[in-house]
Design a protein around this motif. Structure first.
Motif, short mmCIF file in Angstrom:
data_model
loop_
_atom_site.label_atom_id
_atom_site.label_comp_id
_atom_site.label_asym_id
_atom_site.label_seq_id
_atom_site.Cartn_x
_atom_site.Cartn_y
_atom_site.Cartn_z
N GLN A 29 0.83 -1.20 0.00
CA GLN A 29 0.00 0.00 0.00
C GLN A 29 0.87 1.26 0.00
OE1 GLN A 29 -3.36 -0.03 -0.13
NE2 GLN A 29 -3.51 2.19 -0.12
N GLU A 30 1.93 1.26 0.81
CA GLU A 30 2.83 2.40 0.88
C GLU A 30 3.56 2.60 -0.45
OE1 GLU A 30 2.97 4.59 3.21
OE2 GLU A 30 1.61 3.52 4.56
N SER A 32 2.47 1.73 -3.38
CA SER A 32 1.46 2.23 -4.32
C SER A 32 1.23 3.72 -4.14
CB SER A 32 0.13 1.48 -4.11
OG SER A 32 0.27 0.10 -4.33
N GLU A 33 1.13 4.16 -2.89
CA GLU A 33 0.89 5.58 -2.62
C GLU A 33 2.04 6.44 -3.15
OE1 GLU A 33 -1.77 7.08 -1.57
OE2 GLU A 33 -2.85 5.19 -1.33
N LEU A 36 1.74 6.51 -7.00
CA LEU A 36 0.60 7.31 -7.43
C LEU A 36 0.82 8.80 -7.19
CD1 LEU A 36 -2.22 4.96 -6.09
CD2 LEU A 36 -1.89 5.59 -8.50
N PRO A 122 2.90 -3.85 -6.81
CA PRO A 122 2.30 -2.66 -7.43
C PRO A 122 3.12 -2.09 -8.59
CG PRO A 122 2.06 -2.55 -5.06
CD PRO A 122 2.95 -3.72 -5.33
N CYS A 126 1.58 -0.67 -12.37
CA CYS A 126 1.73 0.77 -12.62
C CYS A 126 1.94 1.02 -14.11
CB CYS A 126 2.92 1.28 -11.81
SG CYS A 126 3.04 3.07 -11.75
N ILE A 272 -9.74 0.15 1.43
CA ILE A 272 -8.47 0.81 1.14
C ILE A 272 -7.76 0.12 -0.01
CG2 ILE A 272 -6.16 1.29 2.06
CD1 ILE A 272 -7.48 1.63 4.81
N ASP A 275 -9.59 0.77 -3.31
CA ASP A 275 -9.39 2.15 -3.77
C ASP A 275 -8.03 2.29 -4.45
OD1 ASP A 275 -11.83 2.93 -2.81
OD2 ASP A 275 -11.07 3.90 -1.00
N THR A 276 -7.02 1.70 -3.86
CA THR A 276 -5.68 1.76 -4.46
C THR A 276 -5.64 1.03 -5.79
OG1 THR A 276 -4.65 1.85 -2.26
CG2 THR A 276 -3.24 1.20 -4.10
N LYS A 279 -7.21 3.15 -8.43
CA LYS A 279 -6.36 4.27 -8.86
C LYS A 279 -5.31 3.81 -9.87
CE LYS A 279 -6.86 6.89 -4.56
NZ LYS A 279 -6.17 7.33 -3.31
#
Length: 293
Positions: A29-30, A32-33, A36, A122, A126, A272, A275-276, A279
Motif C-alpha cells: 500500500q505504501e 502504491s501511494e 501514485l 504494485p 503501474c 483501502i 481504492d488503491t 487508482k
C-alpha cells in the motif's frame, strides 16, 4: 478477454487474502501511494514510508527491514521531544545504500529473502512503468532493504509474469518470457526447467530464500486449476512464504472469486485496498484513451 481494471483489483485482493493481510499488504500500500503521488520511482520516498510504517506499527516486518530500521534509528529520532513524522524517516539514497550494506554484513550476507517480492507487485500494476524497465525497478525496490541481488531478481521475475498476465498473455508465455531476462543467478534461472515437476531447488535452503519460495509458488500455480486451488494446496503444505506470491500470480492468471472469502475480509481493509487498485487501474484506462484519442 478480462480487463486490466479487473485484474488489478483481483491481484490486490488475492495478495491480501493469501497473505492474511500481513505486513506485506501494508508495505504494498505504501509503495502504491508513492507511485501514485509522484508518478515516478523515488527510492528515498518509498523507503521513508516503509521506515515510518515500521516506526509507528512495529509489526513483524521481517528481520532484514527490522535491522535496517535499527541502523537508522538514531538518525530518525533527532529530537525525541517532538513527534516523529515521515519526513524524519527520509534519507538520501546513498545513506540507504550504505545502511543496507551494513545490514547485510550483520546478517552474514543472508539478505536473499522473499520480503521484497511480497510487497513490490504494485510496480507491475503501474501503467507508466514500461515493460522494459520493470525488472530494473524491481531490483531497485528490493535493494532498499535487501543487499543480495537475488531478492531483487526474484521480485523482477514475479513482476514480469504479473505484468504479462494482466495483459492477458497465456501463463506459459508469461513465465517463459520472464525467464529470458539476462544474467539471472543460477538459482533463479534453474527454476524455469524445474517448477512444473518439482517444488524445490534440489538443495537445502532457508524456507524464506527467495528462489526457493518462487519455485514453490510457480509449482502450485502450474499444478492447479484456479486461484483458490493453488492457495489451498500451499496452505495444506504449510508453505506460508509462497502464499503472497501465489495470491498475486494466481489472481493475475485466473482472477479471484471474492465472494468465497467474504467472511474473512475486514471491510475497512478491503476498501483501502480496492481504492488503491482502482487508482492504478484507472491509469491504464487513461493511457489507453490517450493512445486512441
Amino acid at each position: 478477454m478480462v480487463s486490466i481494471h479487473a485484474r488489478c483489483n483481483d491481484v490486490f485482493i488475492g495478495h491480501a487474502i493469501a497473505s492474511y493481510f500481513d505486513t506485506s499488504t501494508q508495505l504494498a500500500q505504501e509503495l502504491s501511494e508513492s507511485l501514485l503521488t509522484l508518478e515516478s520511482f523515488n527510492g528515498s520516498d518509498i523507503m521513508s514510508r516503509y521506515l515510518y510504517l515500521y516506526h509507528t506499527k512495529r509489526c513483524d516486518f521481517g528481520e532484514t527491514l527490522k535491522i535496517v530500521y535499527q541502523n537508522l534509528k538514531d538518525k530518525i529520532m533527532i529530537n525525541e521531544s517532538l513527534p516523529i513524522s515521515r519526513e524524519n524517516c527520509r534519507f538520501d539514497q546513498l545513506i540507504i545504500d550504505e545502511t543496507v550494506k551494513i545490514t547485510d554484513g550483520k546478517l552474514g550476507g543472508h539478505t536473499a529473502g522473499c520480503g521484497p517480492v511480497h510487497r513490490s507487485f504494485p510496480l507491475a500494476l503501474c501503467s507508466w512503468i514500461d515493460d522494459d524497465d520493470l525488472f530494473e525497478l524491481s531490483m531497485k525496490e528490493a535493494a532498499l532493504t535487501h543487499y543480495s541481488s537475488l531478492a531483487g531478481q526474484v521480485s523482477g521475475i514475479v513482476n514480469l509474469i504479473c505484468r504479462s498476465l494482466i495483459k492477458n498473455r497465456p501463463w506459459r508465455d508469461a513465465v517463459q518470457s520472464a525467464f529470458t531476462t539476462p544474467s539471472l543467478h543460477k538459482d533463479v534461472s534453474s527454476i524455469y526447467g524445474r517448477y512444473n515437476r518439482w517444488s524445490d531447488l534440489g538443495k537445502q535452503t532457508h524456507p524464506a530464500y527467495a528462489p526457493a519460495v518462487l519455485i514453490e509458488a510457480l509449482h502450485y500455480i502450474a499444478n492447479s486449476t484456479n486461484a483458490i486451488d493453488a492457495i489451498e494446496k500451499a496452505t495444506t503444505k504449510k508453505n506460508s512464504y509462497c502464499l503472497p506470491i501465489i495470491g498475486i500470480l494466481a489472481s493475475a492468471r485466473w482472477g479471484f472469486p471474492l465472494d468465497m472469502y467474504n467472511d474473512k475480509i475486514k471491510d475497512g481493509q478491503l476498501k483501502i485496498i480496492r481504492d488503491t487498485a482502482n487508482k492504478l487501474s484507472n491509469q491504464w484506462c487513461l493511457q489507453q484513451h490517450n493512445i486512441y484519442a
